[in-house]
Design an enzyme around this catalytic site. Structure first.
Site, PDB file in Angstrom:
ATOM      1  N   ASN A 408      42.154  26.025  32.215  1.00 49.25           N
ATOM      2  CA  ASN A 408      41.923  24.671  32.004  1.00 49.25           C
ATOM      3  C   ASN A 408      41.912  24.372  33.646  1.00 49.25           C
ATOM      4  O   ASN A 408      40.891  24.039  34.266  1.00 49.25           O
ATOM      5  CB  ASN A 408      43.025  23.891  31.451  1.00 49.25           C
ATOM      6  CG  ASN A 408      42.693  22.306  31.136  1.00 49.25           C
ATOM      7  OD1 ASN A 408      41.587  21.975  30.370  1.00 49.25           O
ATOM      8  ND2 ASN A 408      43.525  21.303  31.913  1.00 49.25           N
ATOM      9  N   ASP A 409      43.122  24.159  34.159  1.00 51.82           N
ATOM     10  CA  ASP A 409      43.089  23.506  35.706  1.00 51.82           C
ATOM     11  C   ASP A 409      42.463  24.442  36.479  1.00 51.82           C
ATOM     12  O   ASP A 409      41.704  24.101  37.691  1.00 51.82           O
ATOM     13  CB  ASP A 409      44.478  23.393  36.086  1.00 51.82           C
ATOM     14  CG  ASP A 409      45.188  22.583  35.317  1.00 51.82           C
ATOM     15  OD1 ASP A 409      44.488  21.458  34.799  1.00 51.82           O
ATOM     16  OD2 ASP A 409      46.435  22.145  35.248  1.00 51.82           O
TER      17      ASP A 409
END
Length: 482
Positions: A408-409
């Site tokens: 994700n990040d």
């Protein structure tokens, strides 16, 4: 009949010199083991080398402290009973722990290392300062309270980290009004109590020691509480470093050279890794510890335009069949789904189909340092296919397909483009540069940090919803059925 220590003392080599020489050998084994852990192909041997060093250190300590000379049957039963119990627990846990639970396992090991140092420091002062009423030196008093305080903070901090990683507690940062003032007050009081312990003696010092134990345990929980799940890799690395520092302090307390050296090695390597990971996130350690990142979704994360475009496994198969350059970008979602073996099989099929395949590894992907490397090594993915961030980003510029599996990040373009984003400036895997991006996710929710991923709204991104392992296996089946 001579006992073990008399045999050593009557030999050609001075007993103290022999012990220190053995400790040096053990220390060399530790250093070599840590160095070998830096490469996937030698990591397994590194574990055995380090374990051999610890075995040498333990056996030599038995002779050095005349432990084996004790005629007390009760002492022998306690010694070997606890050794057998610890060995059994370690073997069972190591055998049964899942790869998805490895971060929690590491956190607990850090914590119990800190607890051991706390018990060594407290036990030593209880025996020497209270039972025998010895005059303990100021240096030893300082080392004792350092082992207790650092060990206590490490223990409860690691237990809290374990709870967040295992889902026992919420992964979000837990913040409340005045939290920094409360934590600072606890820390200041702990320092004051520790200083008082060093300059008094007897029963009074014992009460200060108990107060330090209690405050350090509270501070461990309080310090990790405002840290979000997305920052857990850094926290685990820092706690690992603290467990080493506590062990080194305990080594000074009981005057054991190999414990001092081993603790310094763990402490130094842990803090170096912590700094490297902070740089990989473009954040300071202070920001990680005190910013409360992940407590709530940022306004920027809620303002994404466009929509997530799903794609079927059939359509994804046709795109992959024509691809000549494919990059896999693994994240914690791959660990949760236990998809690494399926990913390895898909990678081999793509290679046999004429594609070049690589794996892009971000330093903080997953829930502990090197998490993705461990998973892929378990699946026997060739080490040369694992590309660090800088090299991976060069490859992605010409990649036909980037397959994001649960990350994700570390692939969020907001880190490079959105100045209002909490992760702005963080170096990322630039998946968005690939011609096509497949994002494998269970649903439309945010990642562990709570930030919406701008990558999923890009025009070249397609969402493959569902369990990552099942999705990859479906793609593998389509290649086999063609």
């Amino acid at each position: 009949m001579q006992n073990a220590s008399d045999i050593v003392a009557s030999g050609a080599i001075d007993a103290g010199m022999a012990v220190n020489f053995a400790y040096i050998i053990a220390s060399v084994f530790f250093i070599l083991g840590i160095k070998m852990l830096g490469k996937a192909e030698t990591a397994r041997k590194g574990n055995f080398v380090s374990a051999a060093g610890m075995l040498i250190a333990v056996v030599v300590t038995f002779f050095d402290r005349q432990i084996l000379d004790a005629a007390d049957i009760k002492s022998w039963c306690i010694l070997f009973g606890t050794l057998a119990l610890g060995t059994l627990v370690g073997a069972v846990v190591a055998k049964r722990v899942k790869m998805t639970s490895m971060p929690e396992m590491v956190a607990l090991l850090n914590g119990f290392g800190g607890l051991a140092s706390l018990l060594v420091g407290a036990g030593d002062y209880y025996y020497r300062g209270l039972v025998k009423a010895e005059d303990v030196s100021l240096f030893t008093m300082g080392a004792t309270i350092a082992a207790i305080v650092i060990g206590g903070v490490t223990f409860t901090g690691s237990v809290y980290a374990w709870g967040k990683l295992s889902g026992k507690f919420s992964g979000r940062a837990a913040v409340y009004g005045g939290q920094k003032f409360v934590n600072a007050s606890i820390a200041v009081l702990l320092v004051a109590v520790s200083a008082c312990f060093c300059f008094v003696s007897g029963q009074t010092a014992g009460w200060f020691m108990l107060a330090a134990v209690a405050l350090s345990l509270v501070l461990g929980f309080a310090a990790v509480m405002p840290i979000g799940g997305g920052d857990m890799p850094v926290v685990i690395s820092l706690l690992n470093s603290l467990s080493g520092v506590a062990a080194s302090a305990a080594g000074f307390v009981i005057q054991n050279n190999v414990l001092i050296v081993a603790g310094c090695l763990v402490g130094a390597s842990g803090i170096i890794l912590t700094v490297i990971m902070c740089k990989s996130m473009n954040r300071t350690l202070g920001n990680v510890l005190f910013s409360g990142f992940g407590a709530k979704s940022s306004a920027a994360s809620q303002g994404q335009t466009g929509e997530m475009k799903p794609i079927s496994a059939d359509d994804a198969y046709y795109i992959l069949e024509a691809a000549q350059n494919v990059v896999f970008i693994p994240g914690y979602g791959m660990a949760v789904a236990q998809a690494q073996h399926a990913v390895k099989e898909l990678a081999e099929i793509l290679e046999s189909n004429g594609a070049e395949v690589n794996f892009a590894i971000h330093p903080v992907a997953g829930r502990m340092p090197g998490h993705m490397n461990v998973l892929l090594a378990e699946a026997d993915v060739p080490y040369e296919q694992l590309k660090e961030m800088e090299e991976a980003n060069r490859i992605l510029e010409s990649a036909d397909v980037a397959i994001v599996i649960g990350a994700n990040d570390v692939v969020n373009p907001a880190a490079a483009e959105d100045k209002s984003s909490p992760i702005y400036g963080m170096p990322i895997i630039e998946a968005y540069k690939a011609k096509t991006v497949f994002a494998l996710k269970r649903g439309k929710g945010t990642g562990f940090s709570g930030l919406e991923n701008a990558l999923f709204f890009r025009p070249n991104t397609r969402m493959l919803y569902g369990d990552a392992k099942a999705t990859v296996n479906e793609l593998v089946a389509k290649f086999k059925d063609k």
